[in-house]
Design a protein around this motif. Structure first.
Motif, PDB file in Angstrom:
ATOM      1  N   GLY A  71       0.787  -1.217   0.000  1.00  0.00           N
ATOM      2  CA  GLY A  71       0.000   0.000   0.000  1.00  0.00           C
ATOM      3  C   GLY A  71       0.823   1.273   0.000  1.00  0.00           C
ATOM      4  N   THR A  72       2.138   1.155  -0.248  1.00  0.00           N
ATOM      5  CA  THR A  72       3.024   2.318  -0.247  1.00  0.00           C
ATOM      6  C   THR A  72       3.053   2.961  -1.623  1.00  0.00           C
ATOM      7  OG1 THR A  72       4.400   1.311   1.458  1.00  0.00           O
ATOM      8  CG2 THR A  72       5.360   3.139   0.218  1.00  0.00           C
ATOM      9  N   LEU A  73       2.848   4.269  -1.684  1.00  0.00           N
ATOM     10  CA  LEU A  73       2.873   4.995  -2.952  1.00  0.00           C
ATOM     11  C   LEU A  73       4.306   5.138  -3.445  1.00  0.00           C
ATOM     12  CD1 LEU A  73       0.071   5.711  -1.674  1.00  0.00           C
ATOM     13  CD2 LEU A  73       0.287   7.951  -2.777  1.00  0.00           C
ATOM     14  N   SER A  74       4.506   4.974  -4.746  1.00  0.00           N
ATOM     15  CA  SER A  74       5.845   5.114  -5.330  1.00  0.00           C
ATOM     16  C   SER A  74       6.336   6.550  -5.274  1.00  0.00           C
ATOM     17  CB  SER A  74       5.849   4.625  -6.783  1.00  0.00           C
ATOM     18  OG  SER A  74       4.970   5.419  -7.580  1.00  0.00           O
ATOM     19  N   GLN A  75       5.428   7.509  -5.172  1.00  0.00           N
ATOM     20  CA  GLN A  75       5.784   8.920  -5.088  1.00  0.00           C
ATOM     21  C   GLN A  75       4.653   9.645  -4.376  1.00  0.00           C
ATOM     22  OE1 GLN A  75       6.861  10.614  -8.882  1.00  0.00           O
ATOM     23  NE2 GLN A  75       6.855  12.725  -8.138  1.00  0.00           N
ATOM     24  N   THR A  76       5.003  10.551  -3.480  1.00  0.00           N
ATOM     25  CA  THR A  76       3.978  11.300  -2.746  1.00  0.00           C
ATOM     26  C   THR A  76       4.091  12.804  -2.940  1.00  0.00           C
ATOM     27  OG1 THR A  76       5.354  11.319  -0.744  1.00  0.00           O
ATOM     28  CG2 THR A  76       3.745   9.521  -0.969  1.00  0.00           C
ATOM     29  N   VAL A  77       5.224  13.276  -3.448  1.00  0.00           N
ATOM     30  CA  VAL A  77       5.433  14.710  -3.668  1.00  0.00           C
ATOM     31  C   VAL A  77       5.651  14.946  -5.153  1.00  0.00           C
ATOM     32  CG1 VAL A  77       6.840  16.732  -3.127  1.00  0.00           C
ATOM     33  CG2 VAL A  77       6.405  15.005  -1.361  1.00  0.00           C
ATOM     34  N   PHE A  78       4.848  15.861  -5.733  1.00  0.00           N
ATOM     35  CA  PHE A  78       4.884  16.117  -7.167  1.00  0.00           C
ATOM     36  C   PHE A  78       5.075  17.614  -7.423  1.00  0.00           C
ATOM     37  CE2 PHE A  78       2.514  12.305  -6.399  1.00  0.00           C
ATOM     38  CZ  PHE A  78       2.864  11.443  -7.431  1.00  0.00           C
ATOM     39  N   PRO A  79       6.174  17.997  -8.102  1.00  0.00           N
ATOM     40  CA  PRO A  79       6.330  19.409  -8.464  1.00  0.00           C
ATOM     41  C   PRO A  79       5.367  19.770  -9.600  1.00  0.00           C
ATOM     42  CG  PRO A  79       8.156  18.121  -9.333  1.00  0.00           C
ATOM     43  CD  PRO A  79       7.327  17.190  -8.509  1.00  0.00           C
ATOM     44  N   VAL A  80       4.601  20.824  -9.385  1.00  0.00           N
ATOM     45  CA  VAL A  80       3.593  21.263 -10.348  1.00  0.00           C
ATOM     46  C   VAL A  80       3.797  22.757 -10.591  1.00  0.00           C
ATOM     47  CG1 VAL A  80       1.109  21.432 -10.818  1.00  0.00           C
ATOM     48  CG2 VAL A  80       1.988  19.512  -9.476  1.00  0.00           C
ATOM     49  N   ASP A  81       3.520  23.196 -11.807  1.00  0.00           N
ATOM     50  CA  ASP A  81       3.574  24.619 -12.095  1.00  0.00           C
ATOM     51  C   ASP A  81       2.791  25.385 -11.027  1.00  0.00           C
ATOM     52  OD1 ASP A  81       3.949  26.948 -14.166  1.00  0.00           O
ATOM     53  OD2 ASP A  81       1.812  26.940 -13.654  1.00  0.00           O
ATOM     54  N   ALA A  82       3.456  26.360 -10.409  1.00  0.00           N
ATOM     55  CA  ALA A  82       2.874  27.046  -9.261  1.00  0.00           C
ATOM     56  C   ALA A  82       1.578  27.764  -9.612  1.00  0.00           C
ATOM     57  CB  ALA A  82       3.881  28.028  -8.676  1.00  0.00           C
ATOM     58  N   THR A  83       1.562  28.430 -10.756  1.00  0.00           N
ATOM     59  CA  THR A  83       0.350  29.153 -11.158  1.00  0.00           C
ATOM     60  C   THR A  83      -0.809  28.190 -11.361  1.00  0.00           C
ATOM     61  OG1 THR A  83       1.668  30.886 -12.209  1.00  0.00           O
ATOM     62  CG2 THR A  83      -0.634  30.708 -12.870  1.00  0.00           C
TER      63      THR A  83
END
Length: 297
Positions: A71-83
């Motif tokens: 049940g562990t996510l491969s990624q939890t933090v995603f950089p996204v365009d700030a605007t």
């Protein structure tokens, strides 16, 4: 010569300074989206989860991830365009084929939530997700209407049908109508694993399958269900009694990532010995099976 070198040195330092400023400017243009979600299952090969933020009514992807068997996510933090992220009004999680030939979101929109300041609480009861199951309920009865050898063989514990017994049986589900990308499926947990009784979206019609039933009565009454007489897989034995087994209704993605029951199990019950004309009630299983979580920006 000394003047020339000083100018050259200054030029190099200026270029380096510009490069650092550009890097800082680029870094400032992204913002992190953080997922804190529990209860997602491993989708197996060929499928993945994808996040989206809704901006001016249009979905913008935030990235793709998988979940392992723990049940562990491969990624939890995603950089996204700030605007883009700041303009997002809601977050939606979908189940996508992997690799995905279509850049648009799939129909199987799983959990979603509206941003309140910088956080969104995710449920199946928002926007295009499957719906509200908090009050889900229903009944089932044990009977074997497809027994080709007759209707009074005292083997009614070999079959389960969803609804209330009668002439004819009637639907008794309190479940939401599912949007595109989802379908209901019935199950009985056998000795060797789960046995599907078929998929359905109409509670007052036969379901998609009668692989284990007999042939009497055109393979069953006008409600979903199954008799267990034929073609049982290895590990199951006849006579097959439903009594004491877990009877489950799931919500499955379309297309389905696995032949096994999906995470969403709104109704479940251990079948007792009572047969028709008595019915038995499902228990609401939402708290035990549905994913929960938040996203923050």
């Amino acid at each position: 010569m000394k003047t020339y070198l000083s100018i050259a040195t200054l030029a190099i330092l200026t270029l380096v300074g510009c490069s650092n400023d550009d890097d800082a400017s680029t870094a400032s243009q992204t913002k992190n989206l953080t997922l804190n979600i529990n209860g997602l299952e491993d989708l197996g090969n060929g499928y993945a989860y994808e996040g989206w933020v809704m901006v001016n009514g249009s979905p913008v992807t935030t990235g793709v991830f998988t979940v392992n068997s723990s049940g562990t996510l491969s990624q939890t933090v995603f950089p996204v365009d700030a605007t883009t992220l700041d303009a997002g009004t809601a977050f939606i999680l979908t189940i996508e084929p992997s690799p995905d030939p279509d850049p648009a979101p799939a129909d199987s929109k799983y959990i979603a939530g509206e941003f309140s300041n910088d956080t969104a609480t995710l449920t199946t009861d928002f926007g295009p997700a499957p719906g509200d199951f908090t009050t889900a309920s229903g009944s089932y009865f044990l009977r074997t209407p497809t027994d080709e050898t007759g209707m009074n063989n005292r083997n009614d514990t070999n079959g389960v049908w969803f609804g209330l017994p009668g002439m004819p049986p009637t639907a008794d589900f309190n479940l939401p109508t599912l949007p595109a990308g989802w379908i209901y499926e019935g199950w009985v947990i056998g000795d060797a694993g789960p046995l599907s009784t078929g998929t359905f979206n109409d509670f007052s019609s036969r379901d998609s399958g009668n692989g284990f039933s007999g042939t009497q009565n055109n393979a069953g009454p006008p409600v979903p269900g199954e008799d267990f007489f034929n073609n049982l897989p290895t590990g199951e034995s006849l006579p097959f009694s439903v009594v004491g087994r877990n009877v489950v209704i799931t919500v499955e993605p379309v297309p389905d990532n696995s032949p096994a029951p999906f995470t969403l199990k709104p109704l479940a019950s251990i079948a007792g010995p009572d047969t028709a004309p008595n019915s038995q009630s499902f228990n609401n299983n939402v708290a035990a099976s549905f994913p929960t979580g938040t996203v923050s920006r």
